[in-house]
Design an enzyme around this catalytic site. Structure first.
Site, PDB file in Angstrom:
ATOM      1  N   ASP A  33       5.338  -4.520   6.603  1.00 29.95           N
ATOM      2  CA  ASP A  33       3.964  -4.989   6.523  1.00 29.95           C
ATOM      3  C   ASP A  33       3.613  -5.229   5.069  1.00 29.95           C
ATOM      4  O   ASP A  33       4.513  -5.334   4.236  1.00 29.95           O
ATOM      5  CB  ASP A  33       2.971  -4.079   7.250  1.00 29.95           C
ATOM      6  CG  ASP A  33       3.289  -2.619   7.109  1.00 29.95           C
ATOM      7  OD1 ASP A  33       2.946  -1.854   7.999  1.00 29.95           O
ATOM      8  OD2 ASP A  33       3.897  -2.247   6.087  1.00 29.95           O
ATOM      9  N   LYS A  54      -1.043  -8.085   7.839  1.00 28.23           N
ATOM     10  CA  LYS A  54      -2.166  -9.017   7.964  1.00 28.23           C
ATOM     11  C   LYS A  54      -1.883 -10.305   7.202  1.00 28.23           C
ATOM     12  O   LYS A  54      -1.389 -10.277   6.079  1.00 28.23           O
ATOM     13  CB  LYS A  54      -3.396  -8.343   7.363  1.00 28.23           C
ATOM     14  CG  LYS A  54      -4.690  -9.031   7.670  1.00 28.23           C
ATOM     15  CD  LYS A  54      -5.790  -8.310   6.919  1.00 28.23           C
ATOM     16  CE  LYS A  54      -7.137  -8.921   7.214  1.00 28.23           C
ATOM     17  NZ  LYS A  54      -8.182  -8.294   6.421  1.00 28.23           N
ATOM     18  N   MET A 166      -7.262   5.137   1.078  1.00 23.03           N
ATOM     19  CA  MET A 166      -8.065   4.246   1.935  1.00 23.03           C
ATOM     20  C   MET A 166      -9.548   4.583   1.831  1.00 23.03           C
ATOM     21  O   MET A 166     -10.272   4.532   2.826  1.00 23.03           O
ATOM     22  CB  MET A 166      -7.609   4.383   3.407  1.00 23.03           C
ATOM     23  CG  MET A 166      -6.185   3.969   3.630  1.00 23.03           C
ATOM     24  SD  MET A 166      -5.619   4.365   5.285  1.00 23.03           S
ATOM     25  CE  MET A 166      -5.283   6.085   5.141  1.00 23.03           C
TER      26      MET A 166
HETATM   27  C1  LIG Z   1      -2.335   3.021   4.741  1.00 24.13           C
HETATM   28  S1  LIG Z   1      -2.262   3.970   3.284  1.00 24.13           S
HETATM   29  C2  LIG Z   1      -0.549   4.036   3.072  1.00 24.13           C
HETATM   30  C3  LIG Z   1      -0.098   5.080   2.093  1.00 24.13           C
HETATM   31  C4  LIG Z   1       1.383   5.061   1.855  1.00 24.13           C
HETATM   32  N1  LIG Z   1       2.114   5.386   3.046  1.00 24.13           N
HETATM   33  C5  LIG Z   1       1.784   5.994   0.717  1.00 24.13           C
HETATM   34  O1  LIG Z   1       2.496   6.982   0.955  1.00 24.13           O
HETATM   35  O2  LIG Z   1       1.421   5.709  -0.420  1.00 24.13           O
HETATM   36  C6  LIG Z   1      -2.774   2.792   2.084  1.00 24.13           C
HETATM   37  C7  LIG Z   1      -3.570   3.419   0.953  1.00 24.13           C
HETATM   38  O3  LIG Z   1      -2.711   4.007   0.004  1.00 24.13           O
HETATM   39  C8  LIG Z   1      -3.255   3.870  -1.289  1.00 24.13           C
HETATM   40  N2  LIG Z   1      -2.321   3.074  -2.101  1.00 24.13           N
HETATM   41  C9  LIG Z   1      -1.137   2.559  -1.705  1.00 24.13           C
HETATM   42  N3  LIG Z   1      -0.516   1.948  -2.730  1.00 24.13           N
HETATM   43  C10 LIG Z   1      -1.330   2.100  -3.795  1.00 24.13           C
HETATM   44  C11 LIG Z   1      -1.240   1.696  -5.165  1.00 24.13           C
HETATM   45  N4  LIG Z   1      -0.188   1.020  -5.617  1.00 24.13           N
HETATM   46  N5  LIG Z   1      -2.255   2.027  -5.998  1.00 24.13           N
HETATM   47  C12 LIG Z   1      -3.319   2.719  -5.549  1.00 24.13           C
HETATM   48  N6  LIG Z   1      -3.455   3.134  -4.274  1.00 24.13           N
HETATM   49  C13 LIG Z   1      -2.475   2.822  -3.411  1.00 24.13           C
HETATM   50  C14 LIG Z   1      -4.603   3.192  -1.146  1.00 24.13           C
HETATM   51  O4  LIG Z   1      -5.591   4.195  -1.039  1.00 24.13           O
HETATM   52  C15 LIG Z   1      -4.418   2.447   0.162  1.00 24.13           C
HETATM   53  O5  LIG Z   1      -5.663   2.187   0.776  1.00 24.13           O
END
Ligand SMILES: C[S@@+](CC[C@H](N)C(=O)[O-])C[C@H]1O[C@@H](n2cnc3c(N)ncnc32)[C@H](O)[C@@H]1O
Length: 239
Positions: A33, A54, A166
């Site tokens: 994704d 998406k 998120m």
């Molecule tokens: C659906 S969650 C997935 C998290 C992912 N599985 C992880 O372990 O990082 C998505 C959220 O992770 C955070 N996120 C993921 N990548 C990021 C990044 N490069 N910088 C800041 N926040 C990030 C944000 O809060 C985003 O809304």
């Protein structure tokens, strides 16, 4: 037939593990994704790619549809890689995919990734624990599934550091809830698109952070570890 649930890390392609690269190299199919960096897909040269995230004007695929794609592909091919941002089991719905595959008697293997929750703060020099400042850490979603009949997040955490994923769309509501239990002056750091070329760092306090201009994807760090980050930046500029 095996499906690898693989963490792609937070964005910087150099933060992908060797084990993830080895799995991608032998993949027949990669189901992925929205990744912070699609450069990682180059390791799966010759594989078929199935995008389940998406696209402009399209809806997200429902989790049940993604589970079904994994089951169908898992039955057809020797090696399927299910690639997810960060770590597959940190707010990645990897657990649901694992159970759906096992239900269909498909072998699943797990390759952890650098989760944004810890990897992004670390990459900017923000320690999520720090002796005498923070001995505990909570990672929480700022956007609970609206279809849940009862909210599970109560916001009355005892942890010294709170990391919200998120959470940007609900930042005002979430910080208001946390202020019921923590000082409104508690420092906060938001990191947008951490570990990528478009990274942005915004600091403030519980009472003012929601007024700042912040774009998702971003994560929120609440707690006095943010003071340690600021102290380090001050020392850095005088180097
Ligand atoms: C659906 S969650 C997935 C998290 C992912 N599985 C992880 O372990 O990082 C998505 C959220 O992770 C955070 N996120 C993921 N990548 C990021 C990044 N490069 N910088 C800041 N926040 C990030 C944000 O809060 C985003 O809304």
């Amino acid at each position: 037939m095996v499906v690898y649930l693989v963490g792609a890390g937070p964005g910087d392609p150099d933060l992908v593990t060797l084990k993830a690269i080895k799995a991608l190299k032998k993949a027949n199919v990669v189901v992925y994704d929205r990744l912070a960096n699609e450069e990682i897909l180059k390791y799966a040269d010759g594989a078929e790619f199935i995008y389940v995230g998406k696209k402009a004007g399209e809806h997200y695929k429902k989790q049940e549809e993604i589970n079904q794609i994994l089951v169908d592909e898992g039955k057809k091919h020797d090696v399927v890689v299910r690639l997810k941002g960060g770590d597959p089991f940190v707010f990645g719905r990897g657990g649901e995919e694992m159970l759906a595959l096992l239900e269909e008697r498909i072998l699943v293997e797990f390759i952890p990734g650098v989760t944004s929750a810890v990897g992004v703060p670390t990459s900017v020099g923000l320690p999520v624990t720090h002796r005498s400042v923070a001995t505990s850490l909570t990672i929480v979603t700022g956007h609970e599934d609206p279809t849940k009949s009862q909210k599970q997040v109560k916001w009355n955490f005892n942890a010294d550091t709170i990391i919200i994923l998120m959470g940007i769309g609900m930042l005002e509501e979430n910080t208001r809830e946390i202020m019921r239990y923590k000082d409104p002056k508690t420092p906060v750091c938001v990191i947008e698109r951490g570990t990528t070329a478009n990274q942005k760092i915004i600091t403030g306090t519980l009472e003012d952070i929601a007024q700042k201009n912040i774009e998702p994807p971003a994560l929120v760090v609440v707690g006095h570890v943010v003071d340690v980050f600021k102290e380090a930046r001050e020392k850095e500029v005088s180097l």
